[in-house]
Design a protein around this motif. Structure first.
Motif, PDB file in Angstrom:
ATOM      1  N   ASP A 269      -6.648 -19.120  -7.381  1.00  0.00           N
ATOM      2  CA  ASP A 269      -7.226 -19.607  -6.121  1.00  0.00           C
ATOM      3  C   ASP A 269      -7.506 -18.464  -5.152  1.00  0.00           C
ATOM      4  OD1 ASP A 269      -7.092 -22.175  -7.135  1.00  0.00           O
ATOM      5  OD2 ASP A 269      -5.294 -22.719  -5.999  1.00  0.00           O
ATOM      6  N   VAL A 270      -6.601 -17.487  -5.094  1.00  0.00           N
ATOM      7  CA  VAL A 270      -6.827 -16.325  -4.228  1.00  0.00           C
ATOM      8  C   VAL A 270      -8.066 -15.557  -4.704  1.00  0.00           C
ATOM      9  CG1 VAL A 270      -5.917 -14.042  -3.624  1.00  0.00           C
ATOM     10  CG2 VAL A 270      -4.485 -16.065  -3.345  1.00  0.00           C
ATOM     11  N   GLY A 271      -8.210 -15.402  -6.004  1.00  0.00           N
ATOM     12  CA  GLY A 271      -9.395 -14.736  -6.545  1.00  0.00           C
ATOM     13  C   GLY A 271     -10.669 -15.463  -6.162  1.00  0.00           C
ATOM     14  N   ARG A 272     -10.638 -16.773  -6.243  1.00  0.00           N
ATOM     15  CA  ARG A 272     -11.823 -17.566  -5.873  1.00  0.00           C
ATOM     16  C   ARG A 272     -12.109 -17.467  -4.375  1.00  0.00           C
ATOM     17  NH1 ARG A 272     -10.376 -22.298 -10.010  1.00  0.00           N
ATOM     18  NH2 ARG A 272     -11.481 -21.420 -11.786  1.00  0.00           N
ATOM     19  N   LEU A 273     -11.050 -17.505  -3.569  1.00  0.00           N
ATOM     20  CA  LEU A 273     -11.240 -17.344  -2.127  1.00  0.00           C
ATOM     21  C   LEU A 273     -11.860 -15.991  -1.822  1.00  0.00           C
ATOM     22  CD1 LEU A 273     -10.729 -18.151   0.887  1.00  0.00           C
ATOM     23  CD2 LEU A 273      -8.522 -16.976   0.641  1.00  0.00           C
ATOM     24  N   SER A 274     -11.381 -14.958  -2.474  1.00  0.00           N
ATOM     25  CA  SER A 274     -11.880 -13.608  -2.190  1.00  0.00           C
ATOM     26  C   SER A 274     -13.368 -13.481  -2.498  1.00  0.00           C
ATOM     27  CB  SER A 274     -11.078 -12.562  -2.961  1.00  0.00           C
ATOM     28  OG  SER A 274     -11.387 -12.605  -4.325  1.00  0.00           O
ATOM     29  N   GLU A 275     -13.847 -14.256  -3.458  1.00  0.00           N
ATOM     30  CA  GLU A 275     -15.270 -14.221  -3.785  1.00  0.00           C
ATOM     31  C   GLU A 275     -16.133 -14.845  -2.690  1.00  0.00           C
ATOM     32  OE1 GLU A 275     -15.407 -16.049  -7.666  1.00  0.00           O
ATOM     33  OE2 GLU A 275     -15.070 -14.120  -8.645  1.00  0.00           O
ATOM     34  N   LEU A 276     -15.533 -15.688  -1.853  1.00  0.00           N
ATOM     35  CA  LEU A 276     -16.280 -16.359  -0.791  1.00  0.00           C
ATOM     36  C   LEU A 276     -16.390 -15.524   0.479  1.00  0.00           C
ATOM     37  CD1 LEU A 276     -14.680 -19.924  -1.041  1.00  0.00           C
ATOM     38  CD2 LEU A 276     -16.864 -19.173  -2.007  1.00  0.00           C
ATOM     39  N   LEU A 277     -15.463 -14.582   0.653  1.00  0.00           N
ATOM     40  CA  LEU A 277     -15.435 -13.801   1.892  1.00  0.00           C
ATOM     41  C   LEU A 277     -16.543 -12.756   1.911  1.00  0.00           C
ATOM     42  CD1 LEU A 277     -11.569 -13.311   2.115  1.00  0.00           C
ATOM     43  CD2 LEU A 277     -12.975 -14.903   3.447  1.00  0.00           C
ATOM     44  N   PRO A 278     -17.075 -12.461   3.090  1.00  0.00           N
ATOM     45  CA  PRO A 278     -18.136 -11.456   3.199  1.00  0.00           C
ATOM     46  C   PRO A 278     -17.652 -10.081   2.740  1.00  0.00           C
ATOM     47  CG  PRO A 278     -17.746 -12.571   5.321  1.00  0.00           C
ATOM     48  CD  PRO A 278     -16.719 -13.056   4.369  1.00  0.00           C
ATOM     49  N   GLU A 279     -18.589  -9.262   2.312  1.00  0.00           N
ATOM     50  CA  GLU A 279     -18.274  -7.918   1.796  1.00  0.00           C
ATOM     51  C   GLU A 279     -18.287  -6.884   2.916  1.00  0.00           C
ATOM     52  OE1 GLU A 279     -17.485  -6.860  -1.472  1.00  0.00           O
ATOM     53  OE2 GLU A 279     -17.181  -9.013  -1.705  1.00  0.00           O
ATOM     54  N   THR A 280     -17.343  -7.002   3.841  1.00  0.00           N
ATOM     55  CA  THR A 280     -17.189  -5.985   4.876  1.00  0.00           C
ATOM     56  C   THR A 280     -16.195  -4.943   4.374  1.00  0.00           C
ATOM     57  OG1 THR A 280     -15.329  -7.089   5.951  1.00  0.00           O
ATOM     58  CG2 THR A 280     -17.556  -7.742   6.664  1.00  0.00           C
ATOM     59  N   HIS A 281     -16.137  -3.795   5.034  1.00  0.00           N
ATOM     60  CA  HIS A 281     -15.197  -2.738   4.617  1.00  0.00           C
ATOM     61  C   HIS A 281     -13.761  -3.242   4.653  1.00  0.00           C
ATOM     62  CE1 HIS A 281     -18.127   0.397   4.198  1.00  0.00           C
ATOM     63  NE2 HIS A 281     -18.592   0.192   5.422  1.00  0.00           N
ATOM     64  N   VAL A 282     -13.414  -3.936   5.710  1.00  0.00           N
ATOM     65  CA  VAL A 282     -12.051  -4.459   5.846  1.00  0.00           C
ATOM     66  C   VAL A 282     -11.763  -5.496   4.763  1.00  0.00           C
ATOM     67  CG1 VAL A 282     -10.530  -5.821   7.331  1.00  0.00           C
ATOM     68  CG2 VAL A 282     -11.891  -3.972   8.307  1.00  0.00           C
ATOM     69  N   ASN A 283     -12.680  -6.433   4.586  1.00  0.00           N
ATOM     70  CA  ASN A 283     -12.466  -7.468   3.578  1.00  0.00           C
ATOM     71  C   ASN A 283     -12.327  -6.881   2.179  1.00  0.00           C
ATOM     72  OD1 ASN A 283     -12.426  -9.587   5.357  1.00  0.00           O
ATOM     73  ND2 ASN A 283     -14.494 -10.287   4.903  1.00  0.00           N
ATOM     74  N   ILE A 284     -13.125  -5.904   1.859  1.00  0.00           N
ATOM     75  CA  ILE A 284     -13.047  -5.295   0.528  1.00  0.00           C
ATOM     76  C   ILE A 284     -11.645  -4.734   0.289  1.00  0.00           C
ATOM     77  CG2 ILE A 284     -13.857  -3.361  -0.890  1.00  0.00           C
ATOM     78  CD1 ILE A 284     -16.682  -3.921   0.378  1.00  0.00           C
ATOM     79  N   ALA A 285     -11.122  -4.003   1.272  1.00  0.00           N
ATOM     80  CA  ALA A 285      -9.782  -3.413   1.130  1.00  0.00           C
ATOM     81  C   ALA A 285      -8.707  -4.495   1.033  1.00  0.00           C
ATOM     82  CB  ALA A 285      -9.502  -2.485   2.300  1.00  0.00           C
ATOM     83  N   TYR A 286      -8.758  -5.473   1.911  1.00  0.00           N
ATOM     84  CA  TYR A 286      -7.729  -6.512   1.927  1.00  0.00           C
ATOM     85  C   TYR A 286      -7.832  -7.435   0.718  1.00  0.00           C
ATOM     86  CZ  TYR A 286      -6.712  -5.087   6.736  1.00  0.00           C
ATOM     87  OH  TYR A 286      -6.369  -4.388   7.858  1.00  0.00           O
ATOM     88  N   LYS A 287      -9.047  -7.696   0.278  1.00  0.00           N
ATOM     89  CA  LYS A 287      -9.205  -8.543  -0.914  1.00  0.00           C
ATOM     90  C   LYS A 287      -8.612  -7.863  -2.144  1.00  0.00           C
ATOM     91  CE  LYS A 287     -13.666  -9.414  -0.708  1.00  0.00           C
ATOM     92  NZ  LYS A 287     -14.992 -10.037  -0.905  1.00  0.00           N
ATOM     93  N   ARG A 288      -8.802  -6.567  -2.270  1.00  0.00           N
ATOM     94  CA  ARG A 288      -8.195  -5.846  -3.406  1.00  0.00           C
ATOM     95  C   ARG A 288      -6.682  -5.992  -3.377  1.00  0.00           C
ATOM     96  NH1 ARG A 288     -12.005  -0.730  -2.768  1.00  0.00           N
ATOM     97  NH2 ARG A 288     -13.704  -1.427  -4.095  1.00  0.00           N
ATOM     98  N   GLN A 289      -6.117  -5.818  -2.182  1.00  0.00           N
ATOM     99  CA  GLN A 289      -4.660  -5.895  -2.056  1.00  0.00           C
ATOM    100  C   GLN A 289      -4.130  -7.293  -2.372  1.00  0.00           C
ATOM    101  OE1 GLN A 289      -3.719  -2.294  -1.879  1.00  0.00           O
ATOM    102  NE2 GLN A 289      -2.073  -3.645  -1.296  1.00  0.00           N
ATOM    103  N   ILE A 290      -4.788  -8.307  -1.833  1.00  0.00           N
ATOM    104  CA  ILE A 290      -4.264  -9.663  -2.046  1.00  0.00           C
ATOM    105  C   ILE A 290      -4.465 -10.111  -3.489  1.00  0.00           C
ATOM    106  CG2 ILE A 290      -6.297 -10.973  -1.305  1.00  0.00           C
ATOM    107  CD1 ILE A 290      -4.196 -12.889   0.020  1.00  0.00           C
ATOM    108  N   ILE A 291      -5.519  -9.666  -4.111  1.00  0.00           N
ATOM    109  CA  ILE A 291      -5.700  -9.992  -5.529  1.00  0.00           C
ATOM    110  C   ILE A 291      -4.574  -9.369  -6.347  1.00  0.00           C
ATOM    111  CG2 ILE A 291      -7.164  -9.547  -7.550  1.00  0.00           C
ATOM    112  CD1 ILE A 291      -9.584  -9.986  -5.613  1.00  0.00           C
ATOM    113  N   ARG A 292      -4.226  -8.125  -6.020  1.00  0.00           N
ATOM    114  CA  ARG A 292      -3.124  -7.466  -6.735  1.00  0.00           C
ATOM    115  C   ARG A 292      -1.788  -8.169  -6.474  1.00  0.00           C
ATOM    116  NH1 ARG A 292      -6.079  -2.496  -6.050  1.00  0.00           N
ATOM    117  NH2 ARG A 292      -5.201  -2.123  -4.001  1.00  0.00           N
ATOM    118  N   SER A 293      -1.494  -8.455  -5.224  1.00  0.00           N
ATOM    119  CA  SER A 293      -0.186  -9.039  -4.922  1.00  0.00           C
ATOM    120  C   SER A 293      -0.058 -10.471  -5.443  1.00  0.00           C
ATOM    121  CB  SER A 293       0.115  -8.976  -3.426  1.00  0.00           C
ATOM    122  OG  SER A 293      -0.804  -9.722  -2.668  1.00  0.00           O
TER     123      SER A 293
END
Length: 106
Positions: free
Chosen positions: A16-40
């Motif tokens: 579900d987190v992976g799917r949510l991350s695909e919906l978020l805009p590709e901003t610099h901040v989002n890219i960094a935070y999405k990588r982290q949350i996908i890992r955690s």
């Protein structure tokens, strides 16, 4: 909740987190935070599965502590993503409530 159900739920959390991350805009901040949350979030699932193969009670407890840490890290990044994506607050809040439920089930 039994061990098999928690295994299924932690896996679904990562998906579900992976799917949510695909919906978020590709901003610099989002890219960094999405990588982290996908890992955690995926680490939560992987470490819970590892805890079920622990060699002793102490090993099992140690692995569950790692799961708890990864869940807390996931919560932190969900909170950050909410701050930078207020339009997604309701959707992200579902994950935050679910994460808190998982951590209380360990």
């Amino acid at each position: 909740m039994d061990a098999e159900e928690l295994k299924t739920r932690t896996k679904q959390f990562a998906i579900d987190v992976g799917r949510l991350s695909e919906l978020l805009p590709e901003t610099h901040v989002n890219i960094a935070y999405k990588r982290q949350i996908i890992r955690s979030s995926s680490s939560t699932c992987a470490n819970y599965r590892a805890s079920r193969r622990a060699k002793s009670d102490a090993d099992h407890l140690n692995k569950l502590k790692i799961v708890e840490e990864e869940l807390d890290e996931s919560l932190f990044f969900l909170e950050l993503l909410t701050a930078f994506n207020p339009v997604f607050k309701e959707r992200i809040d579902v994950f935050i409530k679910r994460e808190r439920f998982y951590s209380g089930s360990l």
